[in-house]
Design a protein around this motif. Structure first.
Motif: not given
Length: 264
Positions: A12-22, A26-29
């Protein structure tokens, strides 16, 4: 509880979030499933149709008393909307968002007294996470179908045993409703508990014989697989004419032992 809107897609929903390098992302679905609710243990567990996925470690749902928050108190079957969060360390968190109870109906053991009418159709239902859109399907001990009738409101339905041929159980779905030719009513999931085939004591004689035949077949195939052929009458509009036709839908194969007790 506010009106529930279940998605027809698995995501239904997908949110991708960049985090710390390497460290990954994280994501929420959020996704919906049709489930059987298992309350036999301390934690509530949802078992998804077809996929057999199990969901239990929710942040906001543990014991059976919390099912009430989602309108699922006493429910055995439901459509649920669940949120999955995966952090940058790939740790998963489940949150229950919404639920809609699916009413459970018995196999009919009395001849209907209502006026019976043909269906207008039946719906294919997207079982999210599978890519499948069956017309009728069995999950555990439950047969599921979504009729369509020419009416402005829900009808009454009767699942009646017909015959057994080899590994296939033949049922008829009968309908009773107030006709409104200007409308089409799309039913929610009608779920039938096949274990109620055991309710033969007060059954009408003709149906008792058929139910007993079904139980014998289930016992004979208890270590094998079976399927159901679901048949109904349909009012088909063809070149301006109304034609009453019989149509059938085949379910997936299922394991009969789920409908039998250890003593059977």
């Amino acid at each position: 509880m506010r009106k529930i809107l279940f998605t027809l897609a698995s995501v239904a929903t997908l949110a991708l979030t960049s985090c710390f390098e390497d460290t990954g992302s994280s994501y929420t679905t959020s996704f919906s499933r049709v489930v059987t609710i298992d309350t036999a243990n301390v934690k509530v567990k949802f078992v998804a149709d077809y996929t057999g996925e199990t969901f239990s470690n929710f942040t906001n749902l543990s014991g059976t008393e919390q099912l009430k928050q989602f309108g699922l108190e006493g429910a055995s079957r439901a459509e649920v909307l669940v949120q999955l969060h995966v952090n940058d360390l790939y740790q998963q968190t489940l949150t229950m968002l919404q639920g809609r109870k699916i009413d459970i109906h018995p196999v009919t053991n009395k001849m209907p007294a209502d006026s019976l009418k043909p269906l207008a159709g039946w719906q294919q239902y997207p079982l999210n996470g599978t890519g499948l859109t069956p017309t009728a399907w069995v999950s555990g001990r439950y047969l599921n179908v979504l009729p369509v009738i020419p009416s402005s409101k829900a009808g009454a339905y009767y699942l009646m045993p017909d015959s057994v041929v080899s590994d296939t159980l033949y049922f008829s779905l009968k309908a009773s409703y107030d006709t409104d030719e200007a409308k089409m009513f799309y039913e929610t999931i009608q779920s039938y508990d096949l274990y109620t085939l055991c309710d033969t004591v007060d059954a009408d004689p003709e149906l008792r014989t058929k139910m007993s035949d079904f139980l014998v077949a289930l016992k004979e195939h208890r270590t094998d697989s079976m399927r159901i052929a679901l048949t109904a009458l349909f009012d088909i509009h063809y070149y301006g004419k109304d034609t009453i036709m019989t149509q059938s839908a085949l379910t997936n194969y299922f394991r009969p032992y789920k409908m039998l007790t250890p003593e059977d």
